[in-house]
Design an enzyme around this catalytic site. Structure first.
Site, PDB file in Angstrom:
ATOM      1  N   LYS A  63      35.459  49.526  42.002  1.00 21.41           N
ATOM      2  CA  LYS A  63      34.719  49.917  40.801  1.00 21.41           C
ATOM      3  C   LYS A  63      34.795  51.420  40.571  1.00 21.41           C
ATOM      4  O   LYS A  63      34.877  51.877  39.433  1.00 21.41           O
ATOM      5  CB  LYS A  63      33.255  49.478  40.906  1.00 21.41           C
ATOM      6  N   LYS A  80      43.314  36.523  36.730  1.00 23.36           N
ATOM      7  CA  LYS A  80      41.998  35.940  36.991  1.00 23.36           C
ATOM      8  C   LYS A  80      41.066  36.165  35.790  1.00 23.36           C
ATOM      9  O   LYS A  80      41.019  37.274  35.251  1.00 23.36           O
ATOM     10  CB  LYS A  80      41.392  36.606  38.241  1.00 23.36           C
ATOM     11  N   LYS A 124      35.220  39.200  33.071  1.00 22.61           N
ATOM     12  CA  LYS A 124      34.732  39.934  31.895  1.00 22.61           C
ATOM     13  C   LYS A 124      35.345  41.335  31.850  1.00 22.61           C
ATOM     14  O   LYS A 124      35.551  41.886  30.787  1.00 22.61           O
ATOM     15  CB  LYS A 124      33.209  39.985  31.840  1.00 22.61           C
TER      16      LYS A 124
HETATM   17  P1  AMP Z   1      31.089  37.726  38.279  1.00 20.74           P
HETATM   18  O1  AMP Z   1      31.230  37.303  36.865  1.00 20.74           O
HETATM   19  O2  AMP Z   1      32.305  38.445  38.792  1.00 20.74           O
HETATM   20  O3  AMP Z   1      29.789  38.426  38.573  1.00 20.74           O
HETATM   21  O4  AMP Z   1      31.067  36.391  39.145  1.00 20.74           O
HETATM   22  C1  AMP Z   1      29.978  35.498  39.216  1.00 20.74           C
HETATM   23  C2  AMP Z   1      30.419  34.291  40.020  1.00 20.74           C
HETATM   24  O5  AMP Z   1      31.462  33.557  39.317  1.00 20.74           O
HETATM   25  C3  AMP Z   1      30.991  34.623  41.409  1.00 20.74           C
HETATM   26  O6  AMP Z   1      30.519  33.681  42.359  1.00 20.74           O
HETATM   27  C4  AMP Z   1      32.485  34.478  41.234  1.00 20.74           C
HETATM   28  O7  AMP Z   1      33.134  34.099  42.417  1.00 20.74           O
HETATM   29  C5  AMP Z   1      32.616  33.399  40.149  1.00 20.74           C
HETATM   30  N1  AMP Z   1      33.827  33.670  39.336  1.00 20.74           N
HETATM   31  C6  AMP Z   1      34.019  34.738  38.537  1.00 20.74           C
HETATM   32  N2  AMP Z   1      35.247  34.689  37.946  1.00 20.74           N
HETATM   33  C7  AMP Z   1      35.854  33.558  38.391  1.00 20.74           C
HETATM   34  C8  AMP Z   1      37.145  32.930  38.146  1.00 20.74           C
HETATM   35  N3  AMP Z   1      38.027  33.468  37.307  1.00 20.74           N
HETATM   36  N4  AMP Z   1      37.412  31.780  38.783  1.00 20.74           N
HETATM   37  C9  AMP Z   1      36.506  31.221  39.634  1.00 20.74           C
HETATM   38  N5  AMP Z   1      35.290  31.749  39.908  1.00 20.74           N
HETATM   39  C10 AMP Z   1      34.950  32.913  39.305  1.00 20.74           C
END
Ligand code: AMP
Ligand code: TRP
Length: 323
Positions: free
Chosen positions: A113, A192, A195
């Site tokens: 980050k 991947k 956001k």
């Molecule tokens: P975040 O949006 O990065 O805060 O992720 C929140 C949760 O969603 C975490 O447990 C991540 O592992 C899961 N997650 C986020 N992006 C993905 C993705 N592209 N595929 C699978 N799981 C995801």
């Protein structure tokens, strides 16, 4: 009875990756009678990146509505907003004083980050300590998270062990549950879905917006008539994550057969999402159009969460000579 706990930051709108990778598997765990679940919206963590209060409230409601739309049972379980149990901030100070500086300096997520973001604030640096507090304040046994959170869970265990070593068995050492079989959901550009890459699919968008967004999925320039390789195409990958095995087999045949364009595949993906998530989309909209209803659900959990938090914090304060 095992206590399962996990949180999702309210730093954006929930996307298909969050739903398939985190929300659905966590809800499945919560349905096991032997478990009791604490799921929360990590709105304090979102302050590291989001400074606009209105946007944070909107995101908090969107993430909460997604959990509710996917059927999370808020009677049996505890569903709350992190910031409404402020004991977590008090514990945060105590545990800051048990966290070695180099541990935070070496965190992958901080390095990542701080390379990417313009606003490298101290909250970003101490983020893992607040996360440790989220977990330890509720005596959680199991924490289901994505692979990217593995190091944060190791830090939580380290901080808790250091504390316990000095003051007796105050904290439960939580286990991370990282489901390696959960697929990483690709985004519109094939990377991947995230956001921070601007490549998300928000299944709760209106029909028109959703269609427009799905049409943005990147594809190669193979002409309509020519056969296409399903295994190198993002639309096919996304379709495969959601469709039945029969539907996937038909789609594969269409790709290999030629005279089937990416536009056809995108239309099929759009229709599948609308069909598969019809109920969730409807329930989500009912909540989003009635924020008071979301607030009511969250308030229910806040009381239950605060009762546990107060007890654990009392234990910590006694151990430290503050109570
Ligand atoms: P975040 O949006 O990065 O805060 O992720 C929140 C949760 O969603 C975490 O447990 C991540 O592992 C899961 N997650 C986020 N992006 C993905 C993705 N592209 N595929 C699978 N799981 C995801
Ligand atoms: N850091 C987690 C993420 O970005 C969100 C989070 C905050 C969390 N506190 C937590 C996850 C406690 C599990 C337990 O995905």
């Amino acid at each position: 009875m095992a206590r399962i706990l996990t949180g999702i930051q309210s730093s954006g709108k929930p996307h298909l990756g969050n739903l398939l990778g985190a929300i659905q598997p966590a809800i499945a765990l919560s349905e096991n009678e032997a478990n009791e679940s604490f799921f929360f919206i990590a709105d304090l963590h979102s302050l590291t990146t989001i400074k606009d209060p209105q946007i944070r409230v909107e995101n908090t409601h969107a993430v909460a509505a997604a959990w509710l739309a996917f059927g999370f049972d808020t009677e049996k379980n505890t569903f709350y907003r992190q910031s409404r149990v402020p004991q977590v901030c008090e514990l945060n100070w105590y545990l800051n004083c048990y966290t070695p500086f180099p541990m935070l300096a070496n965190a992958h997520s901080f390095k990542d980050k701080s390379d990417r973001l313009a606003d490298v604030n101290a909250g970003l640096f101490t983020y893992p300590v607040l996360m440790a507090c989220d977990i330890l304040l509720y005596d959680a046994d199991i924490v289901p998270v994505g692979k990217d959170q593995k190091q944060h869970l190791e830090m939580t265990r380290d901080i808790a062990s250091t504390f316990n070593h000095k003051h007796g068995d105050i904290f439960i050492l939580p286990e991370a549950q990282i489901d390696e079989t959960v697929m990483t959901v690709p985004g519109l550009d094939g990377q991947k879905m995230s956001k921070s890459y601007g490549n998300i699919i928000d299944i709760f968008q209106s029909d028109k917006e959703l269609k427009k967004n799905i049409n943005r999925i990147v594809s190669d320039s193979t002409p309509l008539e020519a056969p296409k390789n399903p295994d190198e195409d993002t639309t096919f990958a996304l379709y495969s994550l959601l469709a039945t095995p029969e539907q996937v087999a038909t789609m594969r045949k269409n790709y290999l057969g030629g005279n089937y364009g990416y536009g056809h595949a995108k239309k099929a993906l759009y229709e599948l999402i609308i069909d598969k998530f019809a109920k969730e989309r409807q329930v989500y909209n009912e909540y989003i159009n009635d924020p008071d209803l979301i607030e009511k659900e969250l308030a229910k959990g806040e009381e239950k969460a605060a009762a546990v938090a107060k007890k654990v914090l009392e234990r910590v304060k006694k151990a430290l000579g503050f109570a």
